[in-house]
Design a protein around this motif. Structure first.
Motif, PDB file in Angstrom:
ATOM      1  N   GLY A 106       0.810  -1.209   0.000  1.00 14.11           N
ATOM      2  CA  GLY A 106       0.000   0.000   0.000  1.00 14.11           C
ATOM      3  C   GLY A 106       0.842   1.258   0.000  1.00 14.11           C
ATOM      4  N   PRO A 107       0.181   2.393  -0.152  1.00 17.19           N
ATOM      5  CA  PRO A 107       0.901   3.665  -0.229  1.00 17.19           C
ATOM      6  C   PRO A 107       1.410   4.125   1.135  1.00 17.19           C
ATOM      7  N   GLU A 108       2.482   4.905   1.076  1.00 17.92           N
ATOM      8  CA  GLU A 108       2.918   5.600   2.283  1.00 17.92           C
ATOM      9  C   GLU A 108       2.058   6.844   2.389  1.00 17.92           C
ATOM     10  N   PRO A 109       1.643   7.263   3.506  1.00 12.31           N
ATOM     11  CA  PRO A 109       1.918   6.728   4.831  1.00 12.31           C
ATOM     12  C   PRO A 109       0.807   5.833   5.360  1.00 12.31           C
ATOM     13  N   THR A 110      -0.220   5.554   4.584  1.00  8.92           N
ATOM     14  CA  THR A 110      -1.410   4.883   5.116  1.00  8.92           C
ATOM     15  C   THR A 110      -1.381   3.365   5.039  1.00  8.92           C
ATOM     16  N   GLY A 111      -0.635   2.790   4.124  1.00  2.34           N
ATOM     17  CA  GLY A 111      -0.686   1.348   3.918  1.00  2.34           C
ATOM     18  C   GLY A 111      -1.955   0.951   3.181  1.00  2.34           C
ATOM     19  N   LEU A 112      -2.192  -0.335   3.101  1.00  4.34           N
ATOM     20  CA  LEU A 112      -3.359  -0.836   2.374  1.00  4.34           C
ATOM     21  C   LEU A 112      -4.636  -0.575   3.164  1.00  4.34           C
ATOM     22  N   PRO A 113      -5.685  -0.087   2.484  1.00  5.08           N
ATOM     23  CA  PRO A 113      -6.960   0.125   3.175  1.00  5.08           C
ATOM     24  C   PRO A 113      -7.636  -1.210   3.492  1.00  5.08           C
ATOM     25  N   ASP A 114      -8.571  -1.169   4.441  1.00  8.18           N
ATOM     26  CA  ASP A 114      -9.259  -2.382   4.895  1.00  8.18           C
ATOM     27  C   ASP A 114      -9.932  -3.148   3.756  1.00  8.18           C
ATOM     28  N   ASP A 115     -10.552  -2.432   2.800  1.00  8.30           N
ATOM     29  CA  ASP A 115     -11.248  -3.143   1.725  1.00  8.30           C
ATOM     30  C   ASP A 115     -10.274  -3.903   0.827  1.00  8.30           C
ATOM     31  N   VAL A 116      -9.031  -3.464   0.741  1.00 11.07           N
ATOM     32  CA  VAL A 116      -8.024  -4.200  -0.019  1.00 11.07           C
ATOM     33  C   VAL A 116      -7.519  -5.380   0.812  1.00 11.07           C
ATOM     34  N   LEU A 117      -7.269  -5.153   2.092  1.00 10.92           N
ATOM     35  CA  LEU A 117      -6.787  -6.231   2.960  1.00 10.92           C
ATOM     36  C   LEU A 117      -7.785  -7.383   3.056  1.00 10.92           C
ATOM     37  N   THR A 118      -9.059  -7.086   2.936  1.00  5.85           N
ATOM     38  CA  THR A 118     -10.091  -8.126   3.027  1.00  5.85           C
ATOM     39  C   THR A 118     -10.608  -8.565   1.654  1.00  5.85           C
ATOM     40  N   HIS A 119      -9.940  -8.129   0.598  1.00  2.00           N
ATOM     41  CA  HIS A 119     -10.338  -8.514  -0.766  1.00  2.00           C
ATOM     42  C   HIS A 119     -10.339 -10.043  -0.858  1.00  2.00           C
ATOM     43  N   PRO A 120     -11.344 -10.624  -1.511  1.00  7.66           N
ATOM     44  CA  PRO A 120     -11.428 -12.089  -1.574  1.00  7.66           C
ATOM     45  C   PRO A 120     -10.235 -12.774  -2.250  1.00  7.66           C
ATOM     46  N   ARG A 121      -9.490 -12.061  -3.058  1.00 11.05           N
ATOM     47  CA  ARG A 121      -8.320 -12.666  -3.706  1.00 11.05           C
ATOM     48  C   ARG A 121      -7.081 -12.664  -2.820  1.00 11.05           C
ATOM     49  N   VAL A 122      -7.091 -11.949  -1.705  1.00  9.94           N
ATOM     50  CA  VAL A 122      -5.919 -11.928  -0.833  1.00  9.94           C
ATOM     51  C   VAL A 122      -5.783 -13.287  -0.149  1.00  9.94           C
ATOM     52  N   THR A 123      -4.660 -13.938  -0.398  1.00  8.84           N
ATOM     53  CA  THR A 123      -4.374 -15.254   0.148  1.00  8.84           C
ATOM     54  C   THR A 123      -4.024 -15.162   1.628  1.00  8.84           C
ATOM     55  N   ASP A 124      -3.192 -14.172   1.968  1.00  5.23           N
ATOM     56  CA  ASP A 124      -2.772 -13.987   3.350  1.00  5.23           C
ATOM     57  C   ASP A 124      -2.232 -12.569   3.514  1.00  5.23           C
ATOM     58  N   GLN A 125      -2.267 -12.096   4.745  1.00  8.56           N
ATOM     59  CA  GLN A 125      -1.657 -10.816   5.100  1.00  8.56           C
ATOM     60  C   GLN A 125      -0.337 -11.136   5.793  1.00  8.56           C
ATOM     61  N   LEU A 126       0.728 -10.458   5.362  1.00  8.14           N
ATOM     62  CA  LEU A 126       2.063 -10.736   5.879  1.00  8.14           C
ATOM     63  C   LEU A 126       2.680  -9.487   6.487  1.00  8.14           C
ATOM     64  N   ARG A 127       3.577  -9.710   7.433  1.00 10.02           N
ATOM     65  CA  ARG A 127       4.292  -8.587   8.036  1.00 10.02           C
ATOM     66  C   ARG A 127       5.785  -8.830   7.969  1.00 10.02           C
ATOM     67  N   ILE A 128       6.509  -7.740   7.965  1.00  6.65           N
ATOM     68  CA  ILE A 128       7.961  -7.759   8.069  1.00  6.65           C
ATOM     69  C   ILE A 128       8.266  -7.297   9.487  1.00  6.65           C
ATOM     70  N   PRO A 129       8.915  -8.120  10.293  1.00  2.00           N
ATOM     71  CA  PRO A 129       9.156  -7.749  11.689  1.00  2.00           C
ATOM     72  C   PRO A 129       9.966  -6.456  11.823  1.00  2.00           C
ATOM     73  N   MET A 130       9.604  -5.669  12.822  1.00  2.00           N
ATOM     74  CA  MET A 130      10.303  -4.426  13.145  1.00  2.00           C
ATOM     75  C   MET A 130      10.319  -4.286  14.661  1.00  2.00           C
TER      76      MET A 130
END
Length: 159
Positions: A106-130
């Motif tokens: 997603g875009p800086e500074p907001t990241g992916l919006p909820d409707d994209v994160l819950t899109h039916p084609r999204v296989t999984d949500q991933l994070r990079i540890p910080m």
């Protein structure tokens, strides 16, 4: 010229910062990934910052601009889609990547919006540890981490 099938698709959803997109063009060029930009873009593709960040890699990268996320995904009907977000619990390293996977950012500074994160084609949500209390990585730094892990797992094809 025939372009080989990319080992991964990098998708920038509504990117806003030309320098990050220029760097993503360079990332795609040096790894063989394919870059997809989802409109609206927060800049003109002819902007100097975009060109400077991409240096002379524009002719080596494969990039497409799409009017919507669905338009991108329609071109990749069988691809798995991994959405990168600081809100995810699954680390990016726990996935076994396969050729043709979509790495969605997603875009800086907001990241992916909820409707994209819950899109039916999204296989999984991933994070990079910080470290705790940090907002996020630079967009293309995050994409680079994910792209190189996917490329490593697929044997650095073409390198």
């Amino acid at each position: 010229m025939h372009q080989p099938s990319p080992f991964a698709h990098i998708v920038y959803f509504e990117p806003r910062i030309p320098g990050n997109t220029g760097s993503a063009i360079r990332l795609a060029a040096v790894t063989g990934a394919r870059l997809h930009l989802v409109e609206p873009l927060g800049f003109d593709l002819s902007e100097t910052k975009l060109k400077r960040a991409g240096l002379d890699y524009h002719d080596l990268a494969v990039m497409d601009v799409h009017p919507s996320l669905d338009a991108v995904l329609d071109t990749l009907p069988d691809a798995r889609v991994f959405a990168f977000t600081t809100q995810a619990t699954t680390p990016y390293t726990s996935v076994t990547y396969a050729p043709g996977d979509v790495l969605l950012f997603g875009p800086e500074p907001t990241g992916l919006p909820d409707d994209v994160l819950t899109h039916p084609r999204v296989t999984d949500q991933l994070r990079i540890p910080m470290l705790a209390g940090r907002r996020s990585l630079n967009l293309t730094n995050a994409a680079s981490i994910a792209v190189y892990e996917a490329w490593r797992q697929t044997g650095f094809a073409g390198a």
